[in-house]
Design a protein around this motif. Structure first.
Motif, PDB file in Angstrom:
ATOM      1  N   GLN A  25      28.197  25.400  29.735  1.00 48.61           N
ATOM      2  CA  GLN A  25      29.366  24.785  30.376  1.00 48.61           C
ATOM      3  C   GLN A  25      30.443  24.441  29.354  1.00 48.61           C
ATOM      4  OE1 GLN A  25      28.080  21.404  32.693  1.00 48.61           O
ATOM      5  NE2 GLN A  25      26.382  22.521  33.644  1.00 48.61           N
ATOM      6  N   HIS A  47      32.929  21.384  33.764  1.00 43.21           N
ATOM      7  CA  HIS A  47      31.891  20.771  34.592  1.00 43.21           C
ATOM      8  C   HIS A  47      31.815  21.494  35.931  1.00 43.21           C
ATOM      9  CE1 HIS A  47      29.649  17.651  36.795  1.00 43.21           C
ATOM     10  NE2 HIS A  47      29.297  17.186  35.597  1.00 43.21           N
ATOM     11  N   PRO A  48      30.610  21.785  36.427  1.00 39.65           N
ATOM     12  CA  PRO A  48      30.506  22.541  37.690  1.00 39.65           C
ATOM     13  C   PRO A  48      31.097  21.813  38.893  1.00 39.65           C
ATOM     14  CG  PRO A  48      28.357  21.693  36.996  1.00 39.65           C
ATOM     15  CD  PRO A  48      29.296  21.480  35.854  1.00 39.65           C
ATOM     16  N   GLU A  49      31.242  20.484  38.825  1.00 39.82           N
ATOM     17  CA  GLU A  49      31.782  19.728  39.948  1.00 39.82           C
ATOM     18  C   GLU A  49      33.128  19.101  39.605  1.00 39.82           C
ATOM     19  OE1 GLU A  49      28.818  16.880  40.900  1.00 39.82           O
ATOM     20  OE2 GLU A  49      27.319  18.362  41.512  1.00 39.82           O
ATOM     21  N   ALA A  50      33.263  18.530  38.401  1.00 38.13           N
ATOM     22  CA  ALA A  50      34.486  17.821  38.031  1.00 38.13           C
ATOM     23  C   ALA A  50      35.542  18.735  37.438  1.00 38.13           C
ATOM     24  CB  ALA A  50      34.155  16.708  37.045  1.00 38.13           C
ATOM     25  N   GLN A 105      30.214   7.063  35.666  1.00 37.60           N
ATOM     26  CA  GLN A 105      30.730   8.294  35.077  1.00 37.60           C
ATOM     27  C   GLN A 105      30.186   8.473  33.663  1.00 37.60           C
ATOM     28  OE1 GLN A 105      34.926   8.652  33.706  1.00 37.60           O
ATOM     29  NE2 GLN A 105      35.092  10.214  35.317  1.00 37.60           N
ATOM     30  N   SER A 127      26.805   9.702  33.999  1.00 35.66           N
ATOM     31  CA  SER A 127      26.852  11.092  34.448  1.00 35.66           C
ATOM     32  C   SER A 127      27.141  12.019  33.277  1.00 35.66           C
ATOM     33  CB  SER A 127      27.917  11.254  35.533  1.00 35.66           C
ATOM     34  OG  SER A 127      28.064  12.607  35.894  1.00 35.66           O
TER      35      SER A 127
END
Length: 735
Positions: free
Chosen positions: A495, A522-525, A479, A482
Motif C-alpha cells: 500500500q 489506504h484501501p479505504e481512506a 484514527q 487504525s
C-alpha cells in the motif's frame, strides 16, 4: 603418736581365721566388701563374718576403730556393725568420726552395753538400729536386711530425685531460654507463671505480671479476640492453635510509627489444664500457653504488601492501588451523585533529561517531582506513578471542571520553579489530560483511557498544558490506532508508494535531483500524507522497516534513471532519528547501494536539526561513516531547529535545505529577506550546497536567483509525481 595399721588391727585381725594377711586381700579382691564388723572380741567378729558370708553378704572385720577407719578409706562399705565398748576408740567416738568423713554409711550398734544413755546417744548420732548382745542370728540378719532395704529404697529415691532435678533443670533451661513466651494462668485468668522471654519482648519483669490478669498486656483492639484463646479451657484438637493478636509493651505511651510500634504481634497456642478430683471428675485449674513473636513476619508481610501496591522509587501508589481506589471513588460518587476527576500526567522531555544527566539523576528528578505534586494535593486525592514518567491523579468529589482547572493550574504553577539535580538546573513541564466522571466515562477503564487520549492530544499540540477529554479526541485516537495496525499491513500488501519531487538548478534550470516522498494509499481512506502516519510509525517502531523500504525502492528507481543516461542526478531520501539510532544503519545503506549499483555521490540522506540534539555522538559516528563512502548529508528544514550552529562545522554536511516558512515570506522582488540571505551567505562560506524548499511563485524564484541560491524545490518546478511519470520528466531535462 598415731599407731601403725598393724597395731590398730591387732594380731587377731592380722591372722584372721586362717592366720595370714594374704587371705584378707584375696577375700577383698574376689568379693566386694559391703559390711564392716567392728568388735574387739575376735570370736564375736569372726562368727558374725561367717554368718554374713553364709547368707551371701560380703564383709570385712576390724578389731578397733582405727583399723575400721583405714578399711573405710580403702573399701566401699554400706553398713557397719559396731560394738560400743572398745579400747582406744569407743564406739560413740568412732560414730563421730564416721558421720564426719563417711556420712553415707549406715551403722547398727551391736553391743553388750545397752544403757539407756548410750542407746539414746547412739540414736541421736543417727545409727540405723540397736541390737543388744547376746542376740540370735535371725534377729541380726533381720536388722541387716531391713537396713539394706532401706538403703536401697533411699538410693532409688535419691536417683529419682536426681533425675527429677535434672529434668526440671533442663525444663527450666529450655523454658527460660525459649524464644517464645511460655505462661500459665490460674482458673481466673491471672498469671501464675511466665518465663524470662516476656522481658525481652514486652519489657515486663516476671514479678510485674505474676498475679495480674492477662488482659493487661493485650492490645485493646484485640482483647475480645484474645479472650478465649489466652485463657483457653479446651484441650486436644479443640484447643487454640496459631491465633494471632497483639500484645502491648510496658511503655505504651509513645505513639506508634510505621514499622516501629509499641506492640508485638504474636501467634498463640494454648490449652486448658485439669486436675483429677475423684469419681472420674476433672476440675479446671488454669491454662498453659506458648506465644511466639511474629513481628518480623508481620513486618515482612507489610513490606511485601507495600511493594505490591506502591512504586518503590517515589513511594507513590502504583497502578494496582490506583485502580482499587478509583473503583471505590466511582462507587461513592454513584451513591452520592457527585463527580470526580481523573488526570493523566506525562512529563515533557524526560527522555532528553534522563539521557543527558543519567538514570540516577533521572530517578532523583522523579522523586523531587513526586514530592512537589504531593504537596499540591488533599489527603483524599491519590497520586500514582503508572509508568516511567507517567502519573495518574484521582481527585474525588469535584463540583465540575472549575475545581479540576483550579487544581491542575496549582500543580503546573508548583512545577514552574527549577529543580537542581547534581548542580544542574532542570525545568519540568507536564502534558495533562483530564476525564470527568460521569461525563467522560462511568467505568475505571473508560476514564483512564479518555484521560490518556486527552494527554496525547496535548502532546501533539505543543505539550506543557492540559486538555479535557472530548469525543472529537476519541475519533483522532481511533484514527491513531487504525494507522498503528494498518501500517503493519501496508508494507506486506504494497500500500506504500513513492512519489518524487524535482530539485532544480536555479541558474541553468536543469534538474539536479529528486526527493523521494512517501505516500500511503489506504484501501479505504485513499492517499494519506506522511505527516499523519509517520509519527505513528515512529511511536510503534515500524519506521525502521518503512525507512529501509523507501531507501531500497528509491535506489531501485535511481538505478533505472542512471541507466537511462541521467548520471548527474541525485536522490534525496529522508532519514528518521530511529533509523540513525540503529548501530548497523550504515551497513544497510551500503548493502542497498551495492545491490542497485548506486555510487555514493548520487545518494543524499536528509536529516532534521532535531535529530542532532537527541544523540549527537551516535549521529556524528553514523554520518562520518556514510560520508567517507561518498554519501551526501543534508539538513532538512534548516533554521527552525533547536541545536547550535556549531554542528555545521563538526558534522560532515553537504547541503542545507532552507525551510519553506522562510521562502513563503518572499512576496516581492524588493522584499528584504535577511534570514534567507544570511543562510545563503553562511552556506557559501562553509562550502555547503543549498536547496530552497517550497518555491511556488516566480517572484520567489527570481529573488533566490538574485541572491545566488543554487538549487530550489517546489510546486513552481514540479509537484510530487509517481515513479511512472519521472522518466518522461527527466527526458525533458529542464523546466
Amino acid at each position: 603418736m598415731m599407731k601403725s595399721t598393724e597395731s590398730w588391727l591387732g594380731s587377731e585381725f592380722i591372722s584372721q581365721s586362717t592366720g595370714s594377711r594374704e587371705n584378707v586381700a584375696t577375700t577383698a579382691a574376689t568379693m566386694p566388701a559391703r559390711i564392716l564388723v567392728v568388735d574387739d572380741e575376735i570370736r564375736m567378729r569372726e562368727s558374725v563374718r561367717d554368718l554374713l558370708e553364709a547368707y551371701g553378704h560380703a564383709s570385712l572385720i576390724a578389731a578397733n576403730g582405727y583399723a575400721a577407719l583405714e578399711i573405710l578409706r580403702e573399701h566401699p562399705i554400706e553398713l557397719i556393725l559396731l560394738d560400743l565398748n572398745m579400747p582406744e576408740v569407743t564406739g560413740l567416738e568412732f560414730l563421730d568420726l564416721v558421720k564426719e568423713d563417711f556420712p553415707d554409711v549406715d551403722v547398727v550398734i551391736v553391743s553388750g552395753e545397752a544403757t539407756f544413755a548410750n542407746a539414746t546417744e547412739a540414736l541421736r548420732q543417727g545409727v540405723s538400729d540397736f541390737l543388744r548382745k547376746p542376740y540370735s542370728p535371725v534377729e541380726l540378719l533381720g536388722i541387716i536386711e531391713n537396713v539394706l532395704k532401706k538403703r536401697t529404697l533411699e538410693k532409688d529415691i535419691k536417683q529419682v530425685h536426681q533425675k527429677l532435678e535434672a529434668s526440671e533443670y533442663r525444663y527450666r533451661f529450655i523454658v527460660d531460654n525459649s524464644p517464645d513466651i511460655i505462661y500459665m494462668l490460674d482458673e481466673a485468668g491471672y498469671f501464675c507463671f511466665v518465663n524470662d522471654r516476656i522481658g525481652q519482648l514486652l519489657d515486663y519483669k516476671q514479678n510485674d505480671l505474676i498475679g495480674h490478669h492477662f488482659s493487661e498486656i493485650v492490645h485493646e483492639e484485640d482483647v475480645e479476640k484474645a479472650k478465649y484463646a489466652f485463657a483457653e479451657r479446651r484441650t486436644g484438637d479443640r484447643a487454640s492453635r496459631n491465633v494471632e493478636f497483639r500484645l502491648r509493651c510496658k511503655d505504651n505511651t509513645q505513639p506508634s510509627r510505621y514499622f516501629e510500634s509499641r506492640t508485638v504481634s504474636i501467634e498463640l497456642n494454648s490449652m486448658g489444664i485439669y486436675q483429677e478430683t475423684g469419681s472420674n471428675d476433672k476440675c479446671f485449674v488454669g491454662t498453659y500457653g506458648v506465644a511466639r513473636d511474629i513481628s518480623e513476619r508481620k513486618r515482612a508481610e507489610e513490606i511485601i504488601n507495600f511493594q505490591l501496591y506502591h512504586d518503590l522509587l517515589t513511594q507513590l501508589p502504583n497502578r494496582a492501588l490506583l485502580r482499587d481506589r478509583l473503583g471505590l471513588a466511582i462507587s461513592q460518587a454513584k451513591r452520592s451523585g457527585t463527580q470526580l476527576a481523573l488526570m493523566y500526567l506525562d512529563m515533557d522531555r524526560f527522555k532528553v533529561i534522563n539521557d543527558s544527566l543519567g538514570h540516577v539523576a533521572g530517578d532523583q528528578l522523579l522523586q523531587t517531582v513526586a514530592n512537589r505534586l504531593r504537596n499540591c494535593l488533599r489527603d483524599s486525592d491519590t497520586l500514582a506513578r503508572v509508568g516511567g514518567d507517567e502519573f495518574n491523579l484521582l481527585v474525588p468529589e469535584v463540583s465540575g471542571r472549575v475545581d479540576a482547572i483550579r487544581l491542575v493550574e496549582k500543580v503546573m504553577a508548583n512545577l514552574k520553579d527549577p529543580i537542581f539535580i547534581d548542580g544542574v538546573e532542570v525545568f519540568v513541564s507536564f502534558s495533562i489530560g483530564i476525564a470527568i466522571f460521569p461525563d467522560d466515562g462511568e467505568s475505571m477503564d473508560s476514564l483512564i483511557k479518555h484521560a490518556d487520549i486527552a494527554m496525547y492530544h496535548v502532546k501533539r499540540h505543543g505539550k506543557d498544558g492540559y486538555e479535557f477529554f472530548t469525543n472529537s479526541m476519541k475519533g483522532s485516537a481511533d484514527q491513531h490506532l487504525s494507522y498503528d495496525t494498518g501500517l503493519r499491513r501496508a508494507l506486506d500488501e504494497e500500500q506504500l508508494q513513492l512519489y518524487f519531487q524535482p530539485q532544480i538548478d536555479i541558474q541553468s534550470g536543469m534538474i539536479s535531483g529528486m526527493e523521494a516522498l512517501l505516500r500511503w494509499k489506504h484501501p479505504e481512506a485513499g492517499i494519506i500524507s506522511p505527516t499523519e502516519f509517520i509519527p505513528v510509525a515512529e511511536e510503534n517502531g515500524i519506521i525502521n522497516e518503512i525507512g529501509m523500504w523507501v531507501l531500497d525502492s528509491g535506489c531501485a528507481e535511481l538505478s533505472k534513471w542512471i541507466k537511462a543516461g541521467h548520471s548527474n542526478i541525485r536522490l534525496a531520501v529522508n532519514v528518521s532519528s530511529k533509523q540513525l539510532a540503529q548501530t548497523d544503519f550504515e551497513h544497510h545503506v551500503f548493502n542497498i547501494m551495492t545491490k542497485h549499483g548506486i555510487p555514493g555521490s548520487s545518494l543524499e540522506l536528509e536529516i532534521t536539526e532535531n535529530v542532532l540534539i537527541q544523540d549527537m555522538d551516535q549521529v556524528v559516528n553514523q554520518l562520518r561513516k556514510l560520508h567517507a563512502n561518498g554519501v551526501r548529508i543534508a539538513v532538512d528544514d534548516f533554521g527552525i531547529g533547536y541545536s547550535s550552529l556549531g554542528y555545521l562545522q563538526s558534522l560532515p554536511l553537504s547541503t542545507l535545505k532552507i525551510d519553506r516558512s522562510f521562502i513563503s515570506g518572499i512576496r516581492a522582488s524588493s522584499s528584504r529577506n535577511s534570514i534567507v540571505t544570511a543562510i545563503i551567505a553562511m552556506s557559501k562560506e562553509l562550502g555547503l550546497d543549498i536547496v530552497a524548499e517550497g518555491v511556488e511563485t516566480e517572484i520567489q524564484h527570481q529573488q533566490l536567483k538574485r541572491l545566488g541560491c543554487p538549487n530550489a524545490q517546489g510546486f513552481l518546478f514540479g509537484r510530487p509525481m509517481p515513479k511512472e511519470h519521472v522518466g518522461l520528466f527527466l527526458k525533458k531535462g529542464y523546466t
